[in-house]
Structure formats: C-alpha cells, structure tokens
Design a protein around this motif. Structure first.
Motif, short mmCIF file in Angstrom:
data_model
loop_
_atom_site.label_atom_id
_atom_site.label_comp_id
_atom_site.label_asym_id
_atom_site.label_seq_id
_atom_site.Cartn_x
_atom_site.Cartn_y
_atom_site.Cartn_z
N ASN A 1 -32.06 -10.87 -9.76
CA ASN A 1 -30.73 -11.41 -9.99
C ASN A 1 -30.72 -12.92 -9.77
O ASN A 1 -31.36 -13.41 -8.84
CB ASN A 1 -29.70 -10.76 -9.05
CG ASN A 1 -29.56 -9.29 -9.31
OD1 ASN A 1 -29.30 -8.87 -10.43
ND2 ASN A 1 -29.74 -8.50 -8.27
N THR A 2 -29.98 -13.63 -10.60
CA THR A 2 -29.89 -15.08 -10.48
C THR A 2 -28.79 -15.46 -9.50
O THR A 2 -27.67 -14.97 -9.59
CB THR A 2 -29.60 -15.72 -11.85
OG1 THR A 2 -30.65 -15.38 -12.75
CG2 THR A 2 -29.48 -17.24 -11.75
N LEU A 3 -29.11 -16.34 -8.60
CA LEU A 3 -28.14 -16.91 -7.67
C LEU A 3 -28.10 -18.41 -7.90
O LEU A 3 -29.14 -19.05 -8.07
CB LEU A 3 -28.52 -16.65 -6.22
CG LEU A 3 -28.57 -15.19 -5.77
CD1 LEU A 3 -29.03 -15.11 -4.33
CD2 LEU A 3 -27.23 -14.53 -5.94
N GLU A 4 -26.91 -18.98 -7.90
CA GLU A 4 -26.74 -20.43 -7.91
C GLU A 4 -26.31 -20.81 -6.52
O GLU A 4 -25.34 -20.27 -5.99
CB GLU A 4 -25.68 -20.84 -8.93
CG GLU A 4 -25.40 -22.32 -8.93
CD GLU A 4 -24.28 -22.72 -9.89
OE1 GLU A 4 -23.85 -23.88 -9.81
OE2 GLU A 4 -23.83 -21.88 -10.70
N LEU A 5 -27.02 -21.73 -5.89
CA LEU A 5 -26.70 -22.20 -4.57
C LEU A 5 -26.17 -23.61 -4.71
O LEU A 5 -26.89 -24.50 -5.16
CB LEU A 5 -27.93 -22.16 -3.65
CG LEU A 5 -28.52 -20.77 -3.35
CD1 LEU A 5 -27.54 -19.85 -2.71
CD2 LEU A 5 -29.27 -20.14 -4.45
N LEU A 6 -24.91 -23.81 -4.37
CA LEU A 6 -24.21 -25.06 -4.65
C LEU A 6 -23.67 -25.68 -3.38
O LEU A 6 -22.96 -25.03 -2.62
CB LEU A 6 -23.06 -24.78 -5.62
CG LEU A 6 -22.16 -25.96 -5.95
CD1 LEU A 6 -22.87 -26.92 -6.89
CD2 LEU A 6 -20.88 -25.47 -6.58
N GLN A 7 -24.02 -26.94 -3.17
CA GLN A 7 -23.47 -27.71 -2.06
C GLN A 7 -22.47 -28.70 -2.63
O GLN A 7 -22.88 -29.68 -3.25
CB GLN A 7 -24.57 -28.46 -1.30
CG GLN A 7 -24.03 -29.30 -0.15
CD GLN A 7 -25.13 -30.00 0.60
OE1 GLN A 7 -26.20 -29.45 0.81
NE2 GLN A 7 -24.86 -31.22 1.01
N PRO A 8 -21.17 -28.46 -2.44
CA PRO A 8 -20.17 -29.40 -2.97
C PRO A 8 -20.30 -30.76 -2.28
O PRO A 8 -20.65 -30.85 -1.12
CB PRO A 8 -18.84 -28.75 -2.61
CG PRO A 8 -19.16 -27.31 -2.38
CD PRO A 8 -20.56 -27.30 -1.83
N ALA A 9 -20.01 -31.80 -3.05
CA ALA A 9 -20.09 -33.16 -2.50
C ALA A 9 -19.19 -34.06 -3.33
O ALA A 9 -18.97 -33.81 -4.51
CB ALA A 9 -21.52 -33.67 -2.54
N PRO A 10 -18.68 -35.14 -2.72
CA PRO A 10 -17.93 -36.11 -3.51
C PRO A 10 -18.81 -36.70 -4.59
O PRO A 10 -20.03 -36.82 -4.42
CB PRO A 10 -17.54 -37.19 -2.49
CG PRO A 10 -17.78 -36.58 -1.16
CD PRO A 10 -18.79 -35.49 -1.33
N LEU A 11 -18.22 -37.06 -5.71
CA LEU A 11 -18.99 -37.61 -6.84
C LEU A 11 -19.78 -38.85 -6.46
O LEU A 11 -20.85 -39.08 -6.98
CB LEU A 11 -18.07 -37.93 -8.01
CG LEU A 11 -17.51 -36.70 -8.73
CD1 LEU A 11 -16.52 -37.13 -9.80
CD2 LEU A 11 -18.63 -35.90 -9.35
N ALA A 12 -19.27 -39.67 -5.55
CA ALA A 12 -19.93 -40.92 -5.22
C ALA A 12 -21.01 -40.76 -4.16
O ALA A 12 -21.73 -41.69 -3.87
CB ALA A 12 -18.89 -41.94 -4.74
N ALA A 13 -21.14 -39.58 -3.58
CA ALA A 13 -22.11 -39.40 -2.49
C ALA A 13 -23.54 -39.48 -3.03
O ALA A 13 -23.85 -38.89 -4.05
CB ALA A 13 -21.88 -38.05 -1.82
N PRO A 14 -24.41 -40.20 -2.34
CA PRO A 14 -25.80 -40.29 -2.79
C PRO A 14 -26.55 -38.99 -2.52
O PRO A 14 -26.26 -38.29 -1.56
CB PRO A 14 -26.38 -41.42 -1.95
CG PRO A 14 -25.54 -41.42 -0.72
CD PRO A 14 -24.16 -40.98 -1.15
#
Length: 144
Positions: free
Chosen positions: A105-118
């Motif tokens: 099974n495919t899992l997407e692991l996503l860490q949200p961040a502000p657009l400007a964050a490096p």
C-alpha cells in the motif's frame, strides 16, 4: 500526527456522477486543488483523481496521506529498515515522500510547512506515477 488527506481514483467518464455524489449527496464543500476533484470532510481533504486508462480498480492512485513531524528522519528510518521510501520533495503543503507498507500500500508522509520555510536539505526526486504535483500554492479555496 493525523490523517492529512485520502486520495481515491475514479473512471474519468464518471466525473459528473462523482461530483454530484460528494457535493450534493454527501454535502461536502468542494475546494480548488490542482488536477483533482477535492472536497473537505471536516479538517481533512478527499482528493479524487480521474483514471483515463482501462484496467484494474486502483491503478496505484489511491493512498493514505499522514501528517507527520520530522519528515527527513522518518524517511531515513524507514529506508534503514529496508522499506521502499522515496526522496523527500517540496510540495505546496510542505515536504513529503511516498513509502510502501509491507503489503504494497502507498503511504504519503507529509510535513506541513509555511511556503517560505527553507527545506533542511535539497534532494532531487521524481514524482511517482499517478500522483499529480500541485503548484506551489497551499491556500485551499472553496470552489464556486
């Protein structure tokens, strides 16, 4: 940290019925999101991707997206355990990578961040087939 979104696929010729089901039937608000039909279910998002080629049901478009912290360390830990885990890439919502569980099974692991964050480190990576790349614009807008 929680479920970020679920992505499901549908036969492209059924788009009108799919839209009616989620908007009128379930009463979910549609949001603007690149290349997919997207709806809000509470704080989570349901993405619906059209399948244009005949074949088996999933065609690897369906996946569970989990919101995580420490995406880089998690990706490295999974790889160290022998799991299939692709490189971390920058996307509209932050940084993500895809991994396969032992059942495939495919899992997407996503860490949200502000657009400007490096990004902590740069690593080029290709998008896996069947996973559309959204433009860098994380604002969800309810569709008219």
């Amino acid at each position: 940290m929680g479920v970020h979104h679920v992505q499901l696929s549908y036969p492209a010729h059924l788009q009108a019925q799919v839209e009616r089901f989620y908007s009128e039937g379930l009463g979910l608000p549609r949001i603007v999101h690149a290349q997919v039909l997207a709806y809000l279910a509470g704080a989570q998002r349901i993405d619906l991707v059209p399948r244009t080629t005949p074949g088996h049901g999933c065609e690897c478009l369906g996946h569970l997206a989990l919101q995580v912290a420490g995406v880089e360390a998690l990706q490295q830990r999974l790889q160290a355990q022998g799991a299939t885990a692709l490189a971390v890439v920058r996307v509209a919502e932050g940084w993500r990578f895809y991994a396969k569980d032992p059942a495939g099974n495919t899992l997407e692991l996503l860490q949200p961040a502000p657009l400007a964050a490096p990004r902590p480190r740069a690593a080029p990576a290709a998008q896996p087939a069947g996973h559309p790349q959204a433009p860098v614009d994380s604002a969800w807008t309810v569709a008219a």
